[in-house]
Design an enzyme around this catalytic site. Structure first.
Site, mmCIF file in Angstrom:
data_model
loop_
_atom_site.group_PDB
_atom_site.id
_atom_site.type_symbol
_atom_site.label_atom_id
_atom_site.label_comp_id
_atom_site.label_asym_id
_atom_site.label_seq_id
_atom_site.Cartn_x
_atom_site.Cartn_y
_atom_site.Cartn_z
ATOM 1 N N LYS A 85 51.057 29.736 42.597
ATOM 2 C CA LYS A 85 51.385 29.400 43.989
ATOM 3 C C LYS A 85 50.458 28.328 44.532
ATOM 4 O O LYS A 85 50.905 27.334 45.094
ATOM 5 C CB LYS A 85 51.241 30.637 44.904
ATOM 6 C CG LYS A 85 52.117 31.804 44.575
ATOM 7 C CD LYS A 85 51.906 32.951 45.561
ATOM 8 C CE LYS A 85 50.515 33.553 45.551
ATOM 9 N NZ LYS A 85 50.145 34.231 44.292
ATOM 10 N N ARG A 126 53.421 38.839 52.554
ATOM 11 C CA ARG A 126 53.268 39.647 51.344
ATOM 12 C C ARG A 126 53.856 41.036 51.505
ATOM 13 O O ARG A 126 53.788 41.832 50.580
ATOM 14 C CB ARG A 126 51.779 39.776 51.030
ATOM 15 C CG ARG A 126 51.303 38.896 49.879
ATOM 16 C CD ARG A 126 49.796 39.077 49.739
ATOM 17 N NE ARG A 126 49.321 38.747 48.441
ATOM 18 C CZ ARG A 126 48.695 37.613 48.123
ATOM 19 N NH1 ARG A 126 48.521 36.677 49.024
ATOM 20 N NH2 ARG A 126 48.251 37.427 46.907
ATOM 21 N N ARG A 184 40.705 31.574 35.536
ATOM 22 C CA ARG A 184 40.769 30.691 36.705
ATOM 23 C C ARG A 184 39.384 30.387 37.266
ATOM 24 O O ARG A 184 38.542 31.256 37.380
ATOM 25 C CB ARG A 184 41.606 31.384 37.788
ATOM 26 C CG ARG A 184 41.483 30.753 39.167
ATOM 27 C CD ARG A 184 42.608 31.116 40.075
ATOM 28 N NE ARG A 184 42.599 32.486 40.556
ATOM 29 C CZ ARG A 184 43.553 32.987 41.357
ATOM 30 N NH1 ARG A 184 44.565 32.222 41.739
ATOM 31 N NH2 ARG A 184 43.501 34.222 41.753
ATOM 32 N N ARG A 239 36.467 33.773 41.294
ATOM 33 C CA ARG A 239 36.678 34.811 42.298
ATOM 34 C C ARG A 239 36.309 36.176 41.752
ATOM 35 O O ARG A 239 36.660 36.508 40.626
ATOM 36 C CB ARG A 239 38.141 34.808 42.743
ATOM 37 C CG ARG A 239 38.407 33.743 43.798
ATOM 38 C CD ARG A 239 39.859 33.529 44.040
ATOM 39 N NE ARG A 239 40.596 34.764 44.261
ATOM 40 C CZ ARG A 239 41.895 34.808 44.517
ATOM 41 N NH1 ARG A 239 42.580 33.695 44.593
ATOM 42 N NH2 ARG A 239 42.500 35.950 44.705
ATOM 43 N N ARG A 254 46.062 44.492 41.884
ATOM 44 C CA ARG A 254 46.771 43.429 42.608
ATOM 45 C C ARG A 254 48.208 43.298 42.114
ATOM 46 O O ARG A 254 49.122 43.060 42.913
ATOM 47 C CB ARG A 254 46.016 42.100 42.463
ATOM 48 C CG ARG A 254 44.716 42.110 43.283
ATOM 49 C CD ARG A 254 43.741 41.045 42.843
ATOM 50 N NE ARG A 254 44.295 39.709 42.968
ATOM 51 C CZ ARG A 254 43.851 38.660 42.292
ATOM 52 N NH1 ARG A 254 42.851 38.791 41.434
ATOM 53 N NH2 ARG A 254 44.400 37.483 42.469
HETATM 54 P P1 ADP Z 1 46.346 35.111 44.565
HETATM 55 O O1 ADP Z 1 46.300 33.622 44.698
HETATM 56 O O2 ADP Z 1 45.697 35.566 43.299
HETATM 57 O O3 ADP Z 1 47.727 35.642 44.746
HETATM 58 P P2 ADP Z 1 45.231 35.218 47.243
HETATM 59 O O4 ADP Z 1 44.095 34.275 47.291
HETATM 60 O O5 ADP Z 1 46.518 34.777 47.803
HETATM 61 O O6 ADP Z 1 45.436 35.714 45.714
HETATM 62 O O7 ADP Z 1 44.826 36.577 47.943
HETATM 63 C C1 ADP Z 1 43.629 37.232 47.609
HETATM 64 C C2 ADP Z 1 43.529 38.561 48.358
HETATM 65 O O8 ADP Z 1 43.551 38.294 49.777
HETATM 66 C C3 ADP Z 1 44.698 39.521 48.137
HETATM 67 O O9 ADP Z 1 44.525 40.334 46.992
HETATM 68 C C4 ADP Z 1 44.658 40.340 49.441
HETATM 69 O O10 ADP Z 1 43.612 41.299 49.413
HETATM 70 C C5 ADP Z 1 44.271 39.286 50.480
HETATM 71 N N1 ADP Z 1 45.473 38.647 51.085
HETATM 72 C C6 ADP Z 1 45.844 37.340 51.004
HETATM 73 N N2 ADP Z 1 46.978 37.128 51.663
HETATM 74 C C7 ADP Z 1 47.365 38.324 52.174
HETATM 75 C C8 ADP Z 1 48.480 38.769 52.931
HETATM 76 N N3 ADP Z 1 49.465 37.928 53.309
HETATM 77 N N4 ADP Z 1 48.523 40.081 53.264
HETATM 78 C C9 ADP Z 1 47.560 40.947 52.913
HETATM 79 N N5 ADP Z 1 46.497 40.605 52.181
HETATM 80 C C10 ADP Z 1 46.387 39.299 51.808
HETATM 81 P P1 ADP Z 2 48.118 31.772 42.465
HETATM 82 O O1 ADP Z 2 47.782 30.905 43.646
HETATM 83 O O2 ADP Z 2 49.568 32.122 42.396
HETATM 84 O O3 ADP Z 2 47.259 32.989 42.358
HETATM 85 P P2 ADP Z 2 46.937 29.607 40.865
HETATM 86 O O4 ADP Z 2 47.676 28.398 41.298
HETATM 87 O O5 ADP Z 2 45.550 29.797 41.373
HETATM 88 O O6 ADP Z 2 47.836 30.934 41.140
HETATM 89 O O7 ADP Z 2 46.930 29.637 39.264
HETATM 90 C C1 ADP Z 2 46.221 30.639 38.540
HETATM 91 C C2 ADP Z 2 45.507 30.006 37.340
HETATM 92 O O8 ADP Z 2 46.474 29.586 36.380
HETATM 93 C C3 ADP Z 2 44.701 28.771 37.680
HETATM 94 O O9 ADP Z 2 43.542 28.754 36.859
HETATM 95 C C4 ADP Z 2 45.628 27.605 37.352
HETATM 96 O O10 ADP Z 2 44.912 26.442 36.945
HETATM 97 C C5 ADP Z 2 46.443 28.168 36.217
HETATM 98 N N1 ADP Z 2 47.857 27.748 36.238
HETATM 99 C C6 ADP Z 2 48.630 27.467 37.322
HETATM 100 N N2 ADP Z 2 49.893 27.131 36.947
HETATM 101 C C7 ADP Z 2 49.920 27.223 35.590
HETATM 102 C C8 ADP Z 2 50.954 26.990 34.594
HETATM 103 N N3 ADP Z 2 52.200 26.625 34.938
HETATM 104 N N4 ADP Z 2 50.626 27.189 33.303
HETATM 105 C C9 ADP Z 2 49.353 27.577 32.943
HETATM 106 N N5 ADP Z 2 48.359 27.793 33.833
HETATM 107 C C10 ADP Z 2 48.623 27.622 35.139
#
Ligand code: ADP
Ligand code: ADP
Ligand code: ZN
Length: 218
Positions: free
Chosen positions: A16, A91, A130, A164, A175
């Site tokens: 994302k 979410r 990551r 992280r 998660r």
């Molecule tokens: P990821 O990119 O791995 O999906 P995020 O950075 O979006 O993780 O979110 C990290 C953490 O922040 C989540 O596990 C949750 O605890 C909190 N969080 C982020 N966005 C939301 C949301 N819309 N509602 C509730 N918790 C959230």
């Molecule tokens: P999210 O925001 O959904 O949690 P991220 O964009 O942070 O996900 O991506 C998670 C990890 O995977 C990062 O280290 C990123 O560089 C890597 N990544 C993202 N997209 C891809 C892909 N299409 N193939 C392989 N690795 C990816």
């Protein structure tokens, strides 16, 4: 071209943030990551940060009311006027309903909800590998996205990186459970509204980005 008020959905590690960042650059809209906003609040020691920290460390979701209020305020800022891509919000169903209400109150229409679809078995490796540039926040991966020069950020030349604390294997499991139980129900919710667009996120970053550009008509 579809409009410029977008939601980026998908599991943790699905890509994302990576794709939202590209859309921000290509589409001239603001990426709003609620995870980044919450981590900034924790770093600043604000009341919101104090409330969110333990929940995030446990891999659970922060309260709906807190998130809805945060986004409600943020969307009023000038830099959101040209459009935005919400990354990690909503979410839960209550958050999606909250978003619908607050956007209606502001006279805004949601143009698309994008699902970046990636099978669960790929996500652990994505998350545990990551890391991000400590200076500019550019995202990297141990195996899938290395900086061009080892140890140097492509974007800003920074040499410090961070990982992280919630990207550890045991927290990732919680998660993923939260994603399937609380967030996946949003997919049919947006499908019924006719705004859901699905992209296959289980391919190279560049291919996913190209597909998204096609879907958005960029
Ligand atoms: P990821 O990119 O791995 O999906 P995020 O950075 O979006 O993780 O979110 C990290 C953490 O922040 C989540 O596990 C949750 O605890 C909190 N969080 C982020 N966005 C939301 C949301 N819309 N509602 C509730 N918790 C959230
Ligand atoms: P999210 O925001 O959904 O949690 P991220 O964009 O942070 O996900 O991506 C998670 C990890 O995977 C990062 O280290 C990123 O560089 C890597 N990544 C993202 N997209 C891809 C892909 N299409 N193939 C392989 N690795 C990816
Ligand atoms: Zn950098």
């Amino acid at each position: 071209m579809v409009g410029k008020r977008l939601i980026m959905m998908g599991p943790p590690g699905g890509g994302k943030g990576t794709q939202a960042k590209r859309i921000q650059e290509r589409y001239n809209v603001l990426q709003l990551s609620t995870g980044d906003m919450l981590r900034a609040a924790i770093a600043a020691g604000s009341p919101v940060g104090k409330q969110a920290k333990a929940v995030m460390d446990a891999g659970k979701l922060v309260s709906d009311d807190l998130l809805i209020e945060m986004i409600d305020k943020r969307l009023d800022d000038k830099d959101c006027a040209n459009g935005f891509v919400l990354d990690g919000f909503p979410r839960t169903i209550p958050q999606a309903e909250g978003l619908e209400n607050l956007m209606a109150n502001k006279g805004l229409k949601l143009d698309a909800a994008i699902e970046v679809r990636v099978p669960d078995e790929k996500l652990l490796e994505r998350l545990t590998g990551r890391y991000t540039c400590a200076k500019c926040g550019e995202g990297y991966h141990d195996k899938f996205k290395l900086p061009k020069a080892a140890g140097v950020c492509d974007v800003c030349g920074g040499k410090e990186f961070s990982r992280r604390s919630d990207d550890k294997a045991d927290t990732v499991k919680t998660r993923l459970k939260a994603y399937h139980a609380q967030t996946a129900p949003l997919l049919p919710f947006y499908e019924r509204k006719g705004v859901l667009k699905v992209v296959d996120g289980d391919r190279d970053i560049g291919l996913v980005a190209a597909d998204l550009e096609r879907i958005l008509g960029l």
